[in-house]
Design an enzyme around this catalytic site. Structure first.
Site, PDB file in Angstrom:
ATOM      1  CE  LYS A  54      -0.263  -0.309   5.055  1.00 30.13           C
ATOM      2  NZ  LYS A  54      -1.252  -0.658   6.234  1.00 30.13           N
ATOM      3  NE  ARG A 159      -6.704   0.641  11.116  1.00 25.70           N
ATOM      4  CZ  ARG A 159      -5.267   0.480  10.776  1.00 25.70           C
ATOM      5  NH1 ARG A 159      -4.356   1.256  10.652  1.00 25.70           N
ATOM      6  NH2 ARG A 159      -5.249  -0.771  10.033  1.00 25.70           N
ATOM      7  CE1 TYR A 282      12.571  32.144   4.133  1.00 23.70           C
ATOM      8  CE2 TYR A 282      12.722  29.547   4.019  1.00 23.70           C
ATOM      9  CZ  TYR A 282      12.633  30.757   3.350  1.00 23.70           C
ATOM     10  OH  TYR A 282      12.323  30.939   2.271  1.00 23.70           O
ATOM     11  CG  MET A 330       9.647  23.787  -0.486  1.00 23.01           C
ATOM     12  SD  MET A 330       8.628  24.685  -1.540  1.00 23.01           S
ATOM     13  CE  MET A 330       7.415  25.453  -0.632  1.00 23.01           C
TER      14      MET A 330
END
Ligand SMILES: *Cc1c(COP(=O)(O)O)cnc(C)c1O
Length: 390
Positions: A54, A159, A282, A330
Site C-alpha cells: 500500500k 479502526r 528562516y 522547502m
C-alpha cells in the site's frame, strides 16, 4: 577571477554537479527480496507470506517492489485503495501460467470504483462492516457469481472491521455469507511491535473466539510484520508484512534482523565559511558565530525531510554526523561541518538515511516512526533501483 582562482574553484566542485542529479534515493530490491525470504523462514509450511505494498510500497515504488517480490514467489499483495490495486496488477505478469495466480486485496474496502469495475480488475476487497458485506453480496447477485472477499474482524484496534456484536449478528444469519467466496477472515494487531504488550495475547484470544462463532473453518490472516516475530501461534494461514520487507525494525528490540533497503543522499550545493556572527535560515533564530563551516544540502521539507527535523536532525558526511542548523526550508537544509576532519566539497553527497544513520535513527530525530519517514519521501528524488529484479 584570474585563471588560478578559476581552476581552484573548479577543483573544489564535484565534476557532475552541474549536469547530475541533486539527490539520490537508492532502493535495494535485492535487500527487500532477502527480507521477504527471511520472514518466510519464520513461518511454517502451511503459512503463506503476503506483501503489503500500500501507499506505493511505503513510498518505495509499488511496481518495482511487487515485481521483485513476485520473483521470490509472493502471490498475495495488499493495498489500501483500489487505484493502488490497478497499479500493482499492471506491474505484474498477466499470464495465467500455473502458480502465477495473483491476489490483490484492498484493505480499505470495496470503494473507489463501481463494483463491476472492481470485479473486472480482479480486486479482492476487505469487507470491514456489515454494510460492506451486504453491498458486496448485492454486487455478487448482479454479477451472478460468488465474489472473492476477505472478512475483517476488529479485535481491539477500533479502526476497521466487524465488532463482536456484528460478528454475532453475522453468525446468526446462516445465509449472510452465501454470495461470497471468503478467502480469509482477518484481524489486525495494535501493538505487534511491543512483544510483551498484554494486548497481543488478548487480541489473539478474541480473534479465535470471534472466528469460532462463524463456525465454518475459514482460512485466517492475523499478523503484520511485528506479529510474525510474536511466534507461530500468531501466523495462521497468511501473514501480511509490509514494514519489515522495507527494512524497518518491528521486533521491539534494538537489533534489527532486517537488511536496509533505502539509502537517501542529498548533494552539497554550497559550502559556507562563517566569518561574522549571524544566524542560519528562516526566522533567524539559530545563531552561529565564527569560525564555523556549513554546507547547504539540496533536500527540504518538499522532499519529505520534515520541518520537525529543525534543531534535531543530522546528516552523515564522510562517515561523520553533522547537525542540521537553522530551520528546514522547502528545498534545502544547512548542516554544520566545522568539526569534520576533512571538509567536504561542493557536489559531495551527504547521507540522510544510511551511511551509518539508520532509518530508525532518522525517525527518532523527528520524533516519528520509520513508516512515516518512508511514506513522506518526496517525488523529486532521483530514484535508483538496485538489484537483479529491477
Ligand atoms: C499496513 C497494514 C499491514 C502491514 O503492517 P506492517 O506493520 O507494515 O507490517 C498489515 N495489515 C493491515 C490491516 C495493515 O493496515
Amino acid at each position: 577571477m584570474n585563471d588560478a582562482a578559476r581552476k581552484e574553484t573548479a577543483a573544489a566542485i564535484s565534476s557532475d554537479l552541474y549536469n547530475g542529479p541533486l539527490s539520490r534515493l537508492t532502493i535495494d530490491l535485492d535487500a527487500a527480496a532477502r527480507n521477504y525470504l527471511f520472514l518466510k523462514k519464520e513461518l511454517g509450511p502451511e503459512t503463506d507470506c503476503a506483501a503489503v505494498v500500500k501507499a506505493d510500497a511505503y513510498g518505495l515504488g509499488a511496481a518495482e517492489m511487487s515485481r521483485a517480490l513476485f520473483a521470490q514467489g509472493c502471490r498475495h499483495f495488499f493495498v489500501a485503495h483500489f487505484d493502488e490495486a490497478l497499479a500493482v496488477k499492471a506491474a505484474l505478469p498477466a499470464d495465467k501460467a500455473p502458480g502465477n495466480d495473483i491476489a490483490i486485496y484492498v484493505l480499505n474496502g470495496p470503494h473507489g470504483a463501481a463494483a463491476a469495475d472492481f470485479i473486472a480488475a480482479g480486486g479482492v476487497p476487505v469487507l470491514n462492516s456489515l454494510s460492506d458485506i451486504s453491498y458486496w453480496s448485492d454486487a455478487a447477485g448482479i454479477a451472478a457469481k460468488r465474489l472473492p472477499a476477505v472478512l475483517h474482524i476488529d479485535t481491539g484496534m477500533n479502526r476497521l472491521g466487524l465488532n463482536g456484536t456484528d460478528v454475532a449478528r453475522l453468525a446468526a444469519d446462516a445465509g449472510a455469507l452465501q454470495a461470497l467466496d471468503l478467502r480469509y477472515v482477518m484481524s489486525h494487531l495494535a501493538c505487534a511491535d511491543e512483544p510483551r504488550h498484554p494486548k497481543n495475547p488478548e487480541q489473539l484470544a478474541l480473534f479465535r473466539a470471534l472466528a469460532a462463532q462463524l463456525q465454518k473453518p475459514f482460512r485466517y490472516s492475523f499478523a503484520n510484520s511485528g506479529g510474525i516475530f510474536l511466534g507461530p501461534e500468531y501466523h495462521f494461514d497468511l501473514v501480511r508484512p509490509g514494514a519489515a520487507i522495507y527494512g524497518i525494525n518491528t521486533t521491539g528490540g534494538t537489533v534489527n534482523p532486517m537488511q536496509p533497503v533505502v539509502r537517501l543522499q542529498g548533494r552539497i550545493l554550497q559550502i559556507r565559511h562563517i566569518d561574522r556572527a549571524g544566524t542560519v535560515g528562516y526566522g533567524a533564530d539559530d545563531a552561529i558565530s565564527p569560525p564555523a563551516k556549513c554546507a547547504t544540502i539540496s533536500v527540504g521539507y518538499a522532499d519529505g525531510y520534515l520541518r520537525r527535523f529543525t534543531g534535531r536532525g543530522s546528516v552523515v558526511i564522510d562517515g561523520e554526523k553533522c547537525p542540521v542548523i537553522g530551520r528546514v526550508s522547502m528545498d534545502c537544509i544547512v548542516v554544520e561541518t566545522t568539526s569534520l576532519k576533512r571538509q567536504p566539497q561542493i557536489g559531495d553527497y551527504a547521507d540522510i538515511i544510511g551511511g551509518g544513520q539508520t532509518l530508525e535513527d532518522v525517525a527518532a530525530q523527528a520524533g516519528t516512526i520509520a513508516y512515516e519517514i518512508l511514506t513522506e519521501l518526496g517525488h523529486r528524488y532521483k530514484r535508483v533501483y538496485e538489484g537483479s529484479k529491477a
